[in-house]
Structures are given as structure tokens and as C-alpha cells.
Motif scaffolding. Structure first.
Motif, PDB file in Angstrom:
ATOM      1  N   PRO A 161       0.828  -1.198   0.000  1.00  0.00           N
ATOM      2  CA  PRO A 161       0.000   0.000   0.000  1.00  0.00           C
ATOM      3  C   PRO A 161       0.871   1.259   0.000  1.00  0.00           C
ATOM      4  O   PRO A 161       2.073   1.173   0.137  1.00  0.00           O
ATOM      5  CB  PRO A 161      -0.760  -0.130   1.328  1.00  0.00           C
ATOM      6  CG  PRO A 161       0.186  -0.855   2.220  1.00  0.00           C
ATOM      7  CD  PRO A 161       0.942  -1.801   1.328  1.00  0.00           C
ATOM      8  N   GLY A 162       0.196   2.377  -0.164  1.00  0.00           N
ATOM      9  CA  GLY A 162       0.873   3.652   0.053  1.00  0.00           C
ATOM     10  C   GLY A 162       1.285   4.402  -1.178  1.00  0.00           C
ATOM     11  O   GLY A 162       2.050   5.365  -1.075  1.00  0.00           O
ATOM     12  N   HIS A 163       0.770   4.038  -2.351  1.00  0.00           N
ATOM     13  CA  HIS A 163       1.329   4.637  -3.576  1.00  0.00           C
ATOM     14  C   HIS A 163       1.206   6.147  -3.683  1.00  0.00           C
ATOM     15  O   HIS A 163       2.022   6.777  -4.345  1.00  0.00           O
ATOM     16  CB  HIS A 163       0.768   3.948  -4.834  1.00  0.00           C
ATOM     17  CG  HIS A 163      -0.662   4.217  -5.103  1.00  0.00           C
ATOM     18  ND1 HIS A 163      -1.072   5.257  -5.877  1.00  0.00           N
ATOM     19  CD2 HIS A 163      -1.781   3.595  -4.674  1.00  0.00           C
ATOM     20  CE1 HIS A 163      -2.394   5.267  -5.943  1.00  0.00           C
ATOM     21  NE2 HIS A 163      -2.850   4.264  -5.211  1.00  0.00           N
ATOM     22  N   PRO A 164       0.258   6.831  -2.972  1.00  0.00           N
ATOM     23  CA  PRO A 164       0.250   8.302  -3.120  1.00  0.00           C
ATOM     24  C   PRO A 164       1.293   9.021  -2.262  1.00  0.00           C
ATOM     25  O   PRO A 164       1.302  10.247  -2.221  1.00  0.00           O
ATOM     26  CB  PRO A 164      -1.168   8.695  -2.663  1.00  0.00           C
ATOM     27  CG  PRO A 164      -1.940   7.430  -2.501  1.00  0.00           C
ATOM     28  CD  PRO A 164      -0.928   6.360  -2.228  1.00  0.00           C
ATOM     29  N   ASN A 169      -4.387   6.154   4.878  1.00  0.00           N
ATOM     30  CA  ASN A 169      -4.656   4.774   5.289  1.00  0.00           C
ATOM     31  C   ASN A 169      -3.504   4.303   6.173  1.00  0.00           C
ATOM     32  O   ASN A 169      -2.331   4.431   5.781  1.00  0.00           O
ATOM     33  CB  ASN A 169      -4.776   3.866   4.064  1.00  0.00           C
ATOM     34  CG  ASN A 169      -6.170   3.908   3.467  1.00  0.00           C
ATOM     35  OD1 ASN A 169      -7.155   4.055   4.186  1.00  0.00           O
ATOM     36  ND2 ASN A 169      -6.249   3.791   2.154  1.00  0.00           N
ATOM     37  N   ALA A 193      -0.733   2.107   4.779  1.00  0.00           N
ATOM     38  CA  ALA A 193      -0.114   2.886   3.698  1.00  0.00           C
ATOM     39  C   ALA A 193       0.839   3.923   4.295  1.00  0.00           C
ATOM     40  O   ALA A 193       1.905   4.195   3.741  1.00  0.00           O
ATOM     41  CB  ALA A 193      -1.187   3.566   2.856  1.00  0.00           C
ATOM     42  N   PRO A 219      -4.491  -1.973   3.294  1.00  0.00           N
ATOM     43  CA  PRO A 219      -3.952  -0.617   3.502  1.00  0.00           C
ATOM     44  C   PRO A 219      -4.525   0.088   4.727  1.00  0.00           C
ATOM     45  O   PRO A 219      -3.859   0.941   5.314  1.00  0.00           O
ATOM     46  CB  PRO A 219      -4.370   0.142   2.234  1.00  0.00           C
ATOM     47  CG  PRO A 219      -4.802  -0.877   1.260  1.00  0.00           C
ATOM     48  CD  PRO A 219      -5.126  -2.135   1.982  1.00  0.00           C
TER      49      PRO A 219
HETATM   50  O1  MOO Z   1      -1.876   3.072  -1.180  1.00  0.00           O
HETATM   51 MO1  MOO Z   1      -3.347   2.854  -0.595  1.00  0.00          MO
HETATM   52  O2  MOO Z   1      -2.495   2.303   0.652  1.00  0.00           O
HETATM   53  O3  MOO Z   1      -3.404   1.206  -1.383  1.00  0.00           O
HETATM   54  O4  MOO Z   1      -4.616   2.390   0.351  1.00  0.00           O
END
Ligand code: MOO
Ligand SMILES: Nc1nc2c(c(=O)[nH]1)N[C@H]1C(S)=C(S)[C@@H](COP(=O)(O)OP(=O)(O)OC[C@H]3O[C@@H](n4cnc5c(N)ncnc54)[C@H](O)[C@@H]3O)O[C@H]1N2
Length: 435
Positions: free
Chosen positions: A304-307, A325, A328, A387
């Protein structure tokens, strides 16, 4: 501080990182490298502080440890026994033994010996030290006057049991490189080499800004409001990574308030949570734009965490934007904040490699970070890795780095360590992949 002009309106729901610009995600390993480079560059501008040895434990060296003296600093007896000059037998010089801590005795003439203790400086002219148990003394006769003669019970090799000056190092030698962790053994070496204080990097000052109108600081979730899970977690986590946390502040979904907090912060690293995406109240990109920040990383190919994002604020200061999240946010912390903080210290992030116990599904294009425990030297992927979940990471030993496409059973993966001792005991719940 207030912006000179009002911030532009929030982006519409389908925009990228910045209104009108496509989202350019960085590959996961490159994002970590960018964060580490940002930390290294900032470190070069920071003056080390000097701490008394006792307070430097657990820090890292900000400068190479150069010997301030030869070690040993004088030719030293390695044994309790006799300092002798030339071949024996030797006439025992009638004087008190040379002890450790004493000034060097007068030079020995060929055929002379003097009693000596371990650690004492050998007198000039000494060619060997004979251990007490490898020698015997004999009373000498009336012609030469009362005295003692020393005999060796074994062959004597020139230089035996003398630690020559500079055997371990010469003054100015590099004993340890920059970035070495200051362990108890390093404290001992530093003291032996003449140090009273050690140069260590200034602790990075971090401020945590927790964004979101929906967050409660106490009690149970109700009516769409939820507990802030990141405020209580990030401060201690950042402290465990070596940071000084100036404050953890909660900021509503208000761009002006966020702008003032970011531009007015005294921290070397501002860590924000939430507001990284393109929702109606996700102001972070516009605030950074307005603050003149440079985006070094704007989205990472990781789940998770792409932003997540990393921005340079100027003056060697940085901002890491963690997604809201909770897992994330952990992913962002390990991907961007940890390498940056480690590089500010001149250290490397910790981790290792281990084989997987079982197959792990991957994202088709992005790296996945999956909470794992280590059991019998294998990585066991944990359930509750979605996430928005912390139930997996709360019992994990680390996050396994799963390449795009996934990893098969037995495949070796990199693991990102968590900055506290590993768990033990039964394996927590396994399996599943959540969104
Ligand atoms: O990057 Mo998000 O973490 O998939 O929820
Ligand atoms: N249209 C799109 N929407 C979203 C995308 C996307 O690519 N397109 N990405 C999703 C992903 S993935 C993530 S991660 C989040 C990141 O969003 P933000 O960083 O803007 O975070 P928020 O919207 O503020 O919050 C997301 C989520 O997390 C909860 N949250 C926030 N802060 C906390 C906290 N301190 N403690 C506990 N929970 C927190 C918040 O209530 C939301 O549920 O964006 C997706 N959307």
C-alpha cells in the motif's frame, strides 16, 4: 504565516497529483534512493555535535574516528616477568619492579634485566620480556658482591612479549568510518584512542502533522468519525528511528492552516498524514506548490501507500507526505522517512534477506510491502495486510519487499526491519489480501 495569495480551489475528483498534471510514480527502490540522497545532501550542511562518551551510545559517528595517539602509546610489556637486554644470563638490576603506570625505567645495558609488570613501559634497550614462570634466579658469589643472576628456562626470541608502540594503530590512522554505530565496544576503542567526546550528527527534528476532520483523539468511533491511529504511532516510531519529535499536531482539512503549519515549522523533516490523494479536501499538493516546495517523489510504485510523496522545502528541510490509510502510512514511513533519517545520520537503513515460507501474491506492476514474522529463518506473511489495517504490522517483525508479479515459496526477499525487538512465539494469523 499566511499565504500571500489564497490557495487555488481543490482539484476535481479525477485529477492527478497536481491539477492538470499526470501522476508520475517513482519505482520503489528508486524512491528510497532519492530519499537517502536527500538526507545525505542535507547532512553535509549540518554541524556535528560532540557528546561525552557516555552519552554517545546508540548514535552513529558523524566523522571518521581517527586515532589521537599511537596504540599502544609506548613499547609495553605483555607479561609479568623480566625485561632483558641481549643474550642471557642477565644481571638483575637492584631496583623496584617497573609497574604499569610508572614512568619508563632507565635504559638497560646489554646483559641487564629488571623486573617488569604487564602493561608497564619496557625500558629502552630491552630486547625481550621473559615470563616469570619461564625464568629462574640465582644468587651470585662474593667476588662480584651480592646480587642475582637471571636464567631463561626456554629459548628467548627477540621482541617476545613486547607490544611495540603503534602495533594496533598510529596516530591519525582511521579506526572507524563515518556512520559506524556507537556500541559499547566503540566507546572502549574511542577511549583507548584518546577521545573524551564523540562527534555525532545532530538529531533530526521532526514535526508530525496529522490531517483530517474525521479524526477523534479519544473514545469510540461514531457517526463517521474514527480514531486517529497515526498520531499515537508516528511520534514514537520516529523517535525509535533516532529523531527528536518537536510536536504531533492535528490539522483540520483546511489548506490555510496546513500552509501555515508547513511553512512555519522549525523541523528538519515535516511528516504529514493524509491528504496526499485527489479527494475534495486533499490539499497537500497545492499547499506544497504554494510554499515553493520541490517534489522529489510524487507517488511511488508500491502497495500500500502509492500516493506517498517527498518534497524539498528549501534550506535542507524536507516533507514526507504519508497517505492517510494507516498501513499505507507505515509503507511511506519505511520507504521515504526511514532512508532519509538514516542518511541524515550517515547510516544505512537496517534490513536483511530471508526465504519465504509460502507464496505471496504480487501487484502486477508495483512492489508490495507485506507484514511478516521470521520463524525458523523463514518469512511468514501475515493476514490483515490491507492498507487500512494495522493488525498485521502490530505483530510483525518487518515488512517483506514483494516484487511486481509476486514471490514463490522459498524465494529470498528483502525485509525492512522495524525499530524494536522482533516478536516471538506462535505465528499470528496468515494469508489473505485486502483492499
Ligand atoms: O496506497 Mo493505498 O495504501 O493502497 O490504500
Ligand atoms: N480516486 C482515488 N482515490 C484514492 C486513491 C487513488 O489512487 N485514486 N488512492 C487511495 C489510496 S491507495 C490511498 S492510500 C488513499 C490516500 O489518501 P490520502 O492520503 O489523501 O488520505 P485521506 O483521504 O485523508 O485518508 C485516507 C483514509 O485513511 C483514513 N485516515 C486518515 N488519517 C488517519 C489517521 N490519522 N488515523 C486513522 N485513519 C486515518 C481516512 O479516514 C481515510 O479512510 O487514497 C485512496 N483514494
Amino acid at each position: 504565516m499566511t499565504p500571500k495569495e489564497p490557495l487555488p480551489a481543490a482539484p476535481g475528483p479525477a485529477t492527478g497529483a497536481q491539477a492538470g498534471t499526470p501522476h508520475r510514480a517513482t519505482a520503489w527502490s528508486e524512491a528510497r534512493a532519492v530519499a537517502a540522497r536527500a538526507g545525505s545532501t542535507a547532512r553535509a550542511e549540518r554541524e556535528p555535535r560532540r557528546l561525552p562518551l557516555g552519552q554517545a551510545l546508540g548514535q552513529v559517528l558523524a566523522e571518521p574516528l581517527l586515532a589521537l595517539t599511537d596504540l599502544p602509546s609506548f613499547d609495553t610489556s605483555a607479561m609479568d616477568g623480566w625485561a632483558v637486554a641481549g643474550p642471557g644470563p642477565w644481571t638483575v638490576r637492584a631496583e623496584t619492579p617497573v609497574l604499569a603506570g610508572h614512568a619508563p625505567a632507565a635504559a638497560l645495558a646489554e646483559g641487564e634485566t629488571v623486573r617488569i609488570a604487564t602493561g608497564a613501559p619496557v625500558p629502552p634497550g630491552t630486547t625481550a620480556v621473559i615470563r616469570a614462570e619461564h625464568s629462574r634466579t640465582e644468587r651470585t658469589g662474593a667476588l662480584t658482591g651480592p646480587g642475582l643472576l637471571l636464567h631463561a628456562l626456554r629459548d628467548v626470541v627477540s621482541g617476545q612479549d613486547i607490544r611495540p608502540r603503534g602495533q594496533e594503530c598510529r596516530s591519525g590512522d582511521e579506526l572507524l568510518p563515518v556512520g559506524t554505530a556507537v556500541t559499547p565496544a566503540v566507546l572502549g576503542l574511542a577511549a583507548a584512542a584518546g577521545y573524551d567526546e564523540l562527534p555525532v550528527p545532530p538529531r533530526p527534528r521532526v514535526e508530525v502533522l496529522v490531517l483530517g476532520d474525521e479524526l477523534l483523539t479519544a473514545g469510540l468511533p461514531h457517526e463517521g468519525l474514527i480514531r486517529d491511529a497515526l498520531g499515537p504511532m508516528l511520534g514514537p516510531w520516529l523517535v525509535a528511528l533516532g529523531a527528536e519529535v518537536l510536536a504531533t499536531r492535528r490539522i483540520g482539512d483546511d489548506a490555510e492552516e496546513l500552509y501555515a503549519a508547513v511553512t512555519g515549522s522549525a523541523a528538519d523533516l515535516v511528516v504529514t498524514t493524509g491528504g496526499t490523494a485527489a479527494g475534495p479536501v486533499d490539499h497537500l499538493h497545492r499547499v506544497l506548490d504554494k510554499a515553493g516546495a520541490t517534489l522529489l517523489v510524487d507517488g511511488v510504485k508500491v502497495r500500500p501507500g502509492h500516493p506517498m510523496l517527498l518534497a524539498a522545502l528549501g534550506g535542507g528541510r524536507h516533507l514526507v507526505g504519508l497517505p492517510g490509510n494507516p498501513l499505507a502510512a507505515v509503507s511511506g514511513l519505511l520507504t521515504l522517512a526511514e532512508p532519509l533519517l538514516a542518511a541524515l545520520d550517515g547510516a544505512s537503513p537496517t534490513g536483511g534477506r530471508a526465504p519465504l515460507l509460502e507464496e505471496v501474491h504480487g501487484h502486477p506492476h508495483d512492489t508490495r510491502l507485506v507484514p511478516v514474522v521470521r520463524r525458523a529463518e523463514r518469512l511468514v506473511p501475515l493476514r490483515y495486510n490491507g492498507p487500512a489495517m494495522l493488525r498485521g504490522i502490530a505483530v510483525a517483525d518487518g515488512m517483506a519487499v514483494v516484487p511486481p508479479g509476486g514471490a514463490r515459496s522459498g524465494q529470498e526477499l528483502d525485509v525492512l526491519d522495524l525499530p524494536w525487538p522482533p516478536t516471538s512465539g506462535a505465528v499470528p494469523a496468515q494469508g489473505a489480501c485486502f483492499t
